[in-house]
Write a protein that holds these residues in place. Structure first.
Motif, mmCIF file in Angstrom:
data_model
loop_
_atom_site.group_PDB
_atom_site.id
_atom_site.type_symbol
_atom_site.label_atom_id
_atom_site.label_comp_id
_atom_site.label_asym_id
_atom_site.label_seq_id
_atom_site.Cartn_x
_atom_site.Cartn_y
_atom_site.Cartn_z
ATOM 1 N N VAL A 1 0.873 -1.205 0.367
ATOM 2 C CA VAL A 1 0.009 -0.004 0.047
ATOM 3 C C VAL A 1 0.900 1.285 -0.116
ATOM 4 C CG1 VAL A 1 -2.030 -1.124 0.931
ATOM 5 C CG2 VAL A 1 -0.473 -0.101 2.566
ATOM 6 N N LYS A 2 2.141 1.009 -0.584
ATOM 7 C CA LYS A 2 3.148 2.239 -0.802
ATOM 8 C C LYS A 2 3.628 2.644 0.474
ATOM 9 C CE LYS A 2 2.205 1.880 -5.144
ATOM 10 N NZ LYS A 2 2.990 0.725 -5.559
ATOM 11 N N VAL A 3 3.157 2.754 1.637
ATOM 12 C CA VAL A 3 3.608 3.576 2.742
ATOM 13 C C VAL A 3 4.022 2.397 3.477
ATOM 14 C CG1 VAL A 3 2.701 5.619 2.647
ATOM 15 C CG2 VAL A 3 1.560 4.071 3.930
ATOM 16 N N MET A 4 3.426 1.101 3.502
ATOM 17 C CA MET A 4 3.735 -0.023 3.971
ATOM 18 C C MET A 4 3.388 -1.343 3.418
ATOM 19 S SD MET A 4 0.825 0.472 6.717
ATOM 20 C CE MET A 4 -0.809 0.986 6.221
ATOM 21 N N LEU A 5 3.893 -2.349 3.936
ATOM 22 C CA LEU A 5 3.511 -3.610 3.251
ATOM 23 C C LEU A 5 2.633 -4.390 4.411
ATOM 24 C CD1 LEU A 5 6.926 -4.900 2.084
ATOM 25 C CD2 LEU A 5 5.204 -3.541 0.770
ATOM 26 N N ILE A 6 1.445 -5.054 4.018
ATOM 27 C CA ILE A 6 0.789 -5.942 4.869
ATOM 28 C C ILE A 6 1.136 -7.217 4.401
ATOM 29 C CG2 ILE A 6 -1.852 -6.222 5.581
ATOM 30 C CD1 ILE A 6 -2.210 -3.519 4.876
ATOM 31 N N ILE A 7 1.560 -7.908 5.550
ATOM 32 C CA ILE A 7 2.091 -9.456 4.974
ATOM 33 C C ILE A 7 0.922 -10.345 5.688
ATOM 34 C CG2 ILE A 7 3.940 -11.017 5.160
ATOM 35 C CD1 ILE A 7 5.711 -8.359 5.846
ATOM 36 N N GLY A 8 0.200 -10.885 4.926
ATOM 37 C CA GLY A 8 -0.781 -11.956 5.298
ATOM 38 C C GLY A 8 -0.163 -13.245 6.110
ATOM 39 N N GLY A 9 -0.985 -13.731 6.467
ATOM 40 C CA GLY A 9 -0.559 -15.160 7.322
ATOM 41 C C GLY A 9 -0.970 -15.092 8.712
ATOM 42 N N GLU A 10 -0.652 -15.951 9.544
ATOM 43 C CA GLU A 10 -0.998 -15.987 10.723
ATOM 44 C C GLU A 10 0.199 -16.078 11.447
ATOM 45 O OE1 GLU A 10 -2.996 -15.621 13.800
ATOM 46 O OE2 GLU A 10 -4.026 -15.711 11.966
ATOM 47 N N PRO A 11 0.760 -14.782 12.226
ATOM 48 C CA PRO A 11 -0.177 -13.595 12.480
ATOM 49 C C PRO A 11 0.130 -12.734 11.199
ATOM 50 C CG PRO A 11 2.041 -13.544 13.842
ATOM 51 C CD PRO A 11 1.890 -14.745 13.162
ATOM 52 N N LEU B 1 1.216 -9.298 9.540
ATOM 53 C CA LEU B 1 2.294 -8.203 9.962
ATOM 54 C C LEU B 1 2.107 -6.996 8.895
ATOM 55 C CD1 LEU B 1 3.970 -11.271 9.825
ATOM 56 C CD2 LEU B 1 5.445 -9.891 11.384
ATOM 57 N N THR B 2 2.626 -5.884 9.491
ATOM 58 C CA THR B 2 2.726 -4.630 8.952
ATOM 59 C C THR B 2 4.271 -4.240 8.982
ATOM 60 O OG1 THR B 2 0.379 -4.267 9.226
ATOM 61 C CG2 THR B 2 1.749 -2.394 8.222
ATOM 62 N N LEU B 3 4.814 -4.126 7.687
ATOM 63 C CA LEU B 3 6.270 -3.591 7.694
ATOM 64 C C LEU B 3 6.278 -2.281 7.195
ATOM 65 C CD1 LEU B 3 9.400 -4.072 7.633
ATOM 66 C CD2 LEU B 3 9.210 -4.808 5.466
ATOM 67 N N TYR B 4 6.876 -1.408 7.903
ATOM 68 C CA TYR B 4 7.050 0.075 7.513
ATOM 69 C C TYR B 4 8.193 0.537 7.052
ATOM 70 C CZ TYR B 4 2.687 0.253 10.419
ATOM 71 O OH TYR B 4 1.534 0.184 10.851
ATOM 72 N N GLU B 5 8.389 1.452 6.224
ATOM 73 C CA GLU B 5 9.687 1.943 5.803
ATOM 74 C C GLU B 5 10.917 2.219 6.809
ATOM 75 O OE1 GLU B 5 11.005 5.022 2.256
ATOM 76 O OE2 GLU B 5 9.609 5.602 3.923
#
Length: 94
Positions: free
Chosen positions: A44-54, A56-60
């Motif tokens: 989503v350009k400003v962060m990555l949403i990583i699916g799965g369990e659990p 995660l959201t990775l920020y720059e």
């Protein structure tokens, strides 16, 4: 490099990893690496949403938000993501 695993508040169902030494993450490159490793990624350009369990959201900034109330699961997921994008980081509890 090390990171701190923090729980924002006692009632939160999430943990945040904060890098001890600030580092910028190239999100486009990280998304490619994560996808190649078979992880579902929503860029989503400003962060990555990583699916799965659990999830995660990775920020720059290198911070990762993990949606779980299990510290062990959070550490494992964070280590997997950092390792996949080429950041080998031993955890430090805070």
């Amino acid at each position: 490099m090390t990171y701190y695993l923090l729980k924002p508040c006692r009632t939160a169902t999430a943990f945040i990893s904060t890098l001890k030494k600030p580092t910028r993450v190239d999100l486009a490159s990280a998304a490619d690496s994560l996808r190649k490793a078979g992880l579902p990624v929503n860029d989503v350009k400003v962060m990555l949403i990583i699916g799965g369990e659990p999830e995660l959201t990775l920020y720059e900034s290198g911070k990762i938000l993990v949606k779980t109330d299990d510290a062990g699961a959070a550490r494992s997921a964070i280590d997997r993501v950092y390792g996949t994008i080429g950041m080998t980081i031993p955890p430090v509890s805070a």
